[in-house]
Design a protein around this motif. Structure first.
Motif, PDB file in Angstrom:
ATOM      1  N   PRO A 134       0.829  -1.205   0.000  1.00  0.00           N
ATOM      2  CA  PRO A 134       0.000   0.000   0.000  1.00  0.00           C
ATOM      3  C   PRO A 134       0.864   1.256   0.000  1.00  0.00           C
ATOM      4  CG  PRO A 134      -0.442  -1.366   1.940  1.00  0.00           C
ATOM      5  CD  PRO A 134       0.610  -2.037   1.144  1.00  0.00           C
ATOM      6  N   THR A 135       0.472   2.233  -0.775  1.00  0.00           N
ATOM      7  CA  THR A 135       1.275   3.444  -0.916  1.00  0.00           C
ATOM      8  C   THR A 135       1.070   4.425   0.222  1.00  0.00           C
ATOM      9  OG1 THR A 135      -0.465   4.429  -2.252  1.00  0.00           O
ATOM     10  CG2 THR A 135       1.314   3.285  -3.417  1.00  0.00           C
TER      11      THR A 135
ATOM     12  N   PRO B  49       5.586   5.705   2.137  1.00  0.00           N
ATOM     13  CA  PRO B  49       6.345   6.929   1.852  1.00  0.00           C
ATOM     14  C   PRO B  49       6.893   7.642   3.087  1.00  0.00           C
ATOM     15  CG  PRO B  49       4.379   6.887   0.524  1.00  0.00           C
ATOM     16  CD  PRO B  49       4.290   5.729   1.484  1.00  0.00           C
ATOM     17  N   ALA B  50       6.198   7.594   4.196  1.00  0.00           N
ATOM     18  CA  ALA B  50       6.692   8.276   5.400  1.00  0.00           C
ATOM     19  C   ALA B  50       7.975   7.622   5.910  1.00  0.00           C
ATOM     20  CB  ALA B  50       5.623   8.269   6.483  1.00  0.00           C
TER      21      ALA B  50
END
Length: 87
Positions: A15-16, A20-21
Motif C-alpha cells: 500500500p502506498t 512513503p513516510a
C-alpha cells in the motif's frame, strides 16, 4: 490426460499510504555536527590514551589511575555510537 490450468497471480504491491513516510525519513541526510563530533571524540580518546601512557600514568588526571583508560576508550566507543547514525 488433460492439462491443468495455469493460475496467474497478481504481483503484490504494498500500500502506498504506509511506505512513503518511512522511506522519506530514512533518506534524510545527517546533520553536519554528527561526523565532526565523532571524529573529535576519536581524536580526544586517542590523545587521552597516548598522554596517559607516555606520562607513565601521571597525566591527564593522576588521581583517576586506571579510570583514565575507561575515559579514553569510552570516547572512542561513543564516537562509534554516533557514527552508527550517520547517513
Amino acid at each position: 490426460m488433460p492439462k491443468s490450468q495455469v493460475r496467474k497471480k497478481k504481483v503484490y504491491t504494498p500500500p502506498t499510504d504506509i511506505r512513503p513516510a518511512a522511506a522519506a525519513a530514512s533518506k534524510k541526510p545527517s546533520p553536519m555536527w554528527l561526523p565532526i563530533s565523532a571524529v573529535a571524540l576519536i581524536v580526544i580518546g586517542i590523545a587521552w590514551l597516548v598522554v596517559y601512557y607516555l606520562s607513565s600514568q601521571q597525566y591527564p588526571v593522576e588521581s583517576l589511575r586506571y579510570w583514565n583508560l575507561l575515559i579514553g576508550f569510552g570516547c572512542m566507543v561513543a564516537s562509534l555510537g554516533i557514527l552508527s547514525r550517520w547517513r
